[in-house]
Design a protein around this motif. Structure first.
Motif, PDB file in Angstrom:
ATOM      1  N   ALA A  16       0.819  -1.210   0.008  1.00  0.00           N
ATOM      2  CA  ALA A  16      -0.126  -0.060   0.074  1.00  0.00           C
ATOM      3  C   ALA A  16       1.059   1.350  -0.213  1.00  0.00           C
ATOM      4  N   PHE A  17       2.028   1.233   0.313  1.00  0.00           N
ATOM      5  CA  PHE A  17       2.768   2.330   0.520  1.00  0.00           C
ATOM      6  C   PHE A  17       3.004   3.462  -0.690  1.00  0.00           C
ATOM      7  N   PHE A  18       3.611   2.538  -1.796  1.00  0.00           N
ATOM      8  CA  PHE A  18       3.602   3.303  -3.117  1.00  0.00           C
ATOM      9  C   PHE A  18       2.311   3.007  -3.989  1.00  0.00           C
ATOM     10  N   ASP A  19       1.760   1.871  -3.386  1.00  0.00           N
ATOM     11  CA  ASP A  19       0.561   1.273  -4.457  1.00  0.00           C
ATOM     12  C   ASP A  19       1.097   0.921  -5.778  1.00  0.00           C
ATOM     13  N   LEU A  20       2.439   0.489  -5.883  1.00  0.00           N
ATOM     14  CA  LEU A  20       3.105   0.027  -7.034  1.00  0.00           C
ATOM     15  C   LEU A  20       2.940  -1.474  -7.055  1.00  0.00           C
ATOM     16  N   VAL A  21       3.139  -2.018  -6.014  1.00  0.00           N
ATOM     17  CA  VAL A  21       3.336  -3.669  -5.952  1.00  0.00           C
ATOM     18  C   VAL A  21       2.083  -4.140  -5.507  1.00  0.00           C
ATOM     19  N   ARG A  22       1.734  -5.154  -6.277  1.00  0.00           N
ATOM     20  CA  ARG A  22       0.331  -5.825  -5.882  1.00  0.00           C
ATOM     21  C   ARG A  22       0.743  -6.515  -4.545  1.00  0.00           C
ATOM     22  N   PRO A  23      -0.532  -6.868  -3.623  1.00  0.00           N
ATOM     23  CA  PRO A  23      -0.472  -7.469  -2.462  1.00  0.00           C
ATOM     24  C   PRO A  23       0.146  -8.846  -2.611  1.00  0.00           C
ATOM     25  N   GLN A  24      -0.224  -9.479  -3.721  1.00  0.00           N
ATOM     26  CA  GLN A  24       0.125 -10.827  -3.437  1.00  0.00           C
ATOM     27  C   GLN A  24       1.770 -10.957  -3.821  1.00  0.00           C
ATOM     28  N   ASP A  25       2.250  -9.859  -4.696  1.00  0.00           N
ATOM     29  CA  ASP A  25       3.536  -9.782  -5.018  1.00  0.00           C
ATOM     30  C   ASP A  25       4.321  -9.404  -3.678  1.00  0.00           C
ATOM     31  N   ALA A  26       3.729  -8.609  -2.808  1.00  0.00           N
ATOM     32  CA  ALA A  26       4.538  -8.140  -1.483  1.00  0.00           C
ATOM     33  C   ALA A  26       4.496  -9.292  -0.578  1.00  0.00           C
ATOM     34  N   LYS A  27       3.571 -10.024  -0.581  1.00  0.00           N
ATOM     35  CA  LYS A  27       3.481 -11.123   0.376  1.00  0.00           C
ATOM     36  C   LYS A  27       4.475 -12.315  -0.046  1.00  0.00           C
ATOM     37  N   ALA A  28       4.607 -12.548  -1.416  1.00  0.00           N
ATOM     38  CA  ALA A  28       5.671 -13.441  -1.759  1.00  0.00           C
ATOM     39  C   ALA A  28       6.969 -12.814  -1.374  1.00  0.00           C
ATOM     40  N   TRP A  29       7.244 -11.431  -1.640  1.00  0.00           N
ATOM     41  CA  TRP A  29       8.412 -11.037  -1.175  1.00  0.00           C
ATOM     42  C   TRP A  29       8.861 -11.180   0.065  1.00  0.00           C
ATOM     43  N   VAL A  30       8.169 -10.935   1.167  1.00  0.00           N
ATOM     44  CA  VAL A  30       8.218 -11.009   2.384  1.00  0.00           C
ATOM     45  C   VAL A  30       8.459 -12.710   2.780  1.00  0.00           C
ATOM     46  N   THR A  31       7.794 -13.489   2.192  1.00  0.00           N
ATOM     47  CA  THR A  31       8.010 -15.034   2.379  1.00  0.00           C
ATOM     48  C   THR A  31       9.411 -15.113   1.965  1.00  0.00           C
ATOM     49  N   GLN A  32       9.807 -14.924   0.800  1.00  0.00           N
ATOM     50  CA  GLN A  32      11.466 -14.953   0.424  1.00  0.00           C
ATOM     51  C   GLN A  32      12.464 -14.242   0.883  1.00  0.00           C
ATOM     52  N   ALA A  33      12.014 -13.106   1.580  1.00  0.00           N
ATOM     53  CA  ALA A  33      13.111 -12.265   2.497  1.00  0.00           C
ATOM     54  C   ALA A  33      13.324 -12.888   3.516  1.00  0.00           C
ATOM     55  N   LEU A  34      12.335 -13.489   4.272  1.00  0.00           N
ATOM     56  CA  LEU A  34      12.236 -14.132   5.613  1.00  0.00           C
ATOM     57  C   LEU A  34      13.144 -15.211   5.522  1.00  0.00           C
ATOM     58  N   ALA A  35      12.880 -16.308   4.336  1.00  0.00           N
ATOM     59  CA  ALA A  35      13.435 -17.381   4.122  1.00  0.00           C
ATOM     60  C   ALA A  35      15.135 -17.390   3.935  1.00  0.00           C
ATOM     61  N   GLU A  36      15.349 -15.919   3.345  1.00  0.00           N
ATOM     62  CA  GLU A  36      16.761 -15.727   2.780  1.00  0.00           C
ATOM     63  C   GLU A  36      17.424 -15.002   4.008  1.00  0.00           C
ATOM     64  N   GLY A  37      16.877 -14.652   5.269  1.00  0.00           N
ATOM     65  CA  GLY A  37      17.174 -13.852   6.122  1.00  0.00           C
ATOM     66  C   GLY A  37      17.539 -12.270   6.072  1.00  0.00           C
ATOM     67  N   ARG A  38      17.052 -11.815   4.934  1.00  0.00           N
ATOM     68  CA  ARG A  38      17.138 -10.387   4.746  1.00  0.00           C
ATOM     69  C   ARG A  38      16.318  -9.686   5.504  1.00  0.00           C
ATOM     70  N   VAL A  39      15.054 -10.257   6.237  1.00  0.00           N
ATOM     71  CA  VAL A  39      14.310  -9.378   7.063  1.00  0.00           C
ATOM     72  C   VAL A  39      14.019 -10.245   8.281  1.00  0.00           C
ATOM     73  N   VAL A  40      13.739  -9.777   9.581  1.00  0.00           N
ATOM     74  CA  VAL A  40      13.312 -10.451  10.629  1.00  0.00           C
ATOM     75  C   VAL A  40      11.780 -10.215  10.961  1.00  0.00           C
ATOM     76  N   GLU A  41      11.380 -10.999  11.721  1.00  0.00           N
ATOM     77  CA  GLU A  41       9.914 -10.833  12.256  1.00  0.00           C
ATOM     78  C   GLU A  41       9.824  -9.936  13.523  1.00  0.00           C
ATOM     79  N   VAL A  42       8.924  -9.014  13.659  1.00  0.00           N
ATOM     80  CA  VAL A  42       8.898  -8.287  14.950  1.00  0.00           C
ATOM     81  C   VAL A  42       7.426  -8.481  15.453  1.00  0.00           C
ATOM     82  N   ASP A  43       7.186  -8.194  16.637  1.00  0.00           N
ATOM     83  CA  ASP A  43       5.947  -8.167  17.276  1.00  0.00           C
ATOM     84  C   ASP A  43       5.771  -6.688  17.886  1.00  0.00           C
ATOM     85  N   VAL A  44       4.874  -5.948  16.914  1.00  0.00           N
ATOM     86  CA  VAL A  44       4.736  -4.339  17.234  1.00  0.00           C
ATOM     87  C   VAL A  44       3.711  -4.359  18.470  1.00  0.00           C
TER      88      VAL A  44
END
Length: 400
Positions: free
Chosen positions: A228-256
């Motif tokens: 939603a930030f830029f409304d450029l990437v589709r939600p399903q593509d962002a969800k797939a990006w997060v899954t891959q980035a977590l698997a690769e260790g590029r990002v971490v999970e946090v509980d806000v």
């Protein structure tokens, strides 16, 4: 990792340039850098005492003046105007990424506007494109005074206006300048610097950039918030990006931790603890924000993170409104302390009401800080006088 509500607010607002004092230069390269830091600035025509995009920038750099934005966009070409969730000023560096948006808008709008405006739509596009190529920058009033072929539901725009909008949204034209609030369009190759116009990236590269750039500017986010930030990437593509980035260790999970104590699972960069340590402590400066401020654009997030229920209820009958249609959020430090109803009337800025949030005590010091910010806003809006209505300091109103 659990991110406390206080830490989450501080990091989030720092990424939105709302923690440090609103001082420093606000024109030329410094203003371009501020737009780059924010990612975009929404453009809006509403002008109660200043236009929304100008108020967004002024609340972060109070030396800002509107002509500075026009200079970097219309002359320096370090920004361009196009669409995010709405019309926005966007860093020119991002232009190649918007080609995915151009292609998507072209496909989406082509059939829809053809159905609305009849079979002459294709011919109108060609006619308008030739006119711009031959005559240079033009606005809607420069074209033939035609009328819509049928009632369209799209404000019965004239065919030439629809064609201009379509060609802009699909990337063939670009906004060369504005006069007042009127857009002047020209061929994209005469507006966009060649190195940006000719750069090409794959869809996968754009998706990766879009998600990473959004996370940079949010500090933490869900996949939906990244999309939603830029409304450029589709939600399903962002969800797939997060899954891959977590698997690769590029990002971490946090509980806000939200303001009500519940947590919301998000992602962040692995260096989030260092980012928190580097974030300055907020002062007690009071700021008047635009209703379209990027920090508050996601109304649900504003409510979760700050406990601030904020809606511009355009279509709600007036007797049911809790506040006026267009009220300005007021922030102090990392807290949203209330909302203010004020507008230019002639040469003066008329302050009609300030409603504090529940549990916000309006002591003498806070009232003085608020009044000082109102005075600064009046000067920014070019108001020669300032008038406070009787009883302008109100009690908090309940929110449904």
């Amino acid at each position: 990792m659990e991110l406390s509500n206080a830490a989450a607010r501080k990091l989030f607002l720092h990424r939105h340039a709302l923690i440090e004092p609103p001082a420093g230069p606000a024109k030329g390269a410094a203003l371009s850098e501020l737009v780059q830091r924010l990612g975009f600035v929404q453009v809006d025509s509403v002008n109660t005492f200043a236009r929304a995009h100008d108020l967004i920038l002024w609340s972060r750099r109070q030396s800002y003046r509107p002509e500075g934005l026009r200079w970097i966009n219309d002359r320096a070409r370090t920004t361009f105007e196009h669409w995010t969730h709405d019309a926005s000023i966007i860093p020119m560096e991002f232009y190649p990424m918007w080609r995915m948006r151009f292609d998507r808008d072209r496909a989406r709008l082509h059939g829809k506007w053809k159905d609305w405006h009849g079979q002459g739509f294709h011919a109108e596009i060609d006619k308008v494109l030739v006119h711009v190529a031959d005559n240079g920058p033009c606005c809607t009033t420069d074209l033939a005074d035609d009328t819509a072929e049928k009632s369209t539901g799209w404000w019965d725009w004239r065919p030439s206006k629809v064609a201009l909008e379509y060609l802009w949204r699909s990337g063939d034209l670009a906004v060369a300048k504005r006069r007042g609030f009127r857009k002047f369009y020209d061929l994209a190759e005469r507006v966009i610097p060649a190195e940006r116009l000719n750069a090409r990236f794959t869809d996968a590269e754009i998706i990766d950039w879009g998600c990473a750039a959004a996370l940079d500017r949010l500090g933490f986010a869900t996949s939906g918030e990244l999309a939603a930030f830029f409304d450029l990437v589709r939600p399903q593509d962002a969800k797939a990006w997060v899954t891959q980035a977590l698997a690769e260790g590029r990002v971490v999970e946090v509980d806000v931790v939200c303001v009500d104590g519940r947590t919301r699972r998000s992602i962040a960069w692995p260096a989030i603890e260092r980012h928190l340590a580097e974030t300055p402590d907020p002062g007690r400066r009071v700021r008047i924000l635009s209703p379209f401020d990027p920090a508050l654009r996601d109304r649900n997030r504003a409510e979760r993170l700050f406990g601030f229920h904020y809606r511009i209820e355009i279509f709600v009958p007036a007797p049911k409104r809790r506040y006026g249609y267009y009220v300005f959020p007021v922030m102090e430090g990392t807290d949203l302390i209330g909302r203010i109803d004020m507008a230019r009337q002639g040469d003066e800025l008329s302050v009609r009401a300030f409603w504090p949030e529940n549990k916000v005590r309006m002591g003498r010091g806070r009232v003085e800080r608020l009044t000082s910010e109102i005075e600064r806003a009046a000067r920014f809006g070019g108001c020669g006088a300032l008038r406070f209505s009787d009883g302008w300091l109100r009690d908090a109103l309940p929110v449904d």
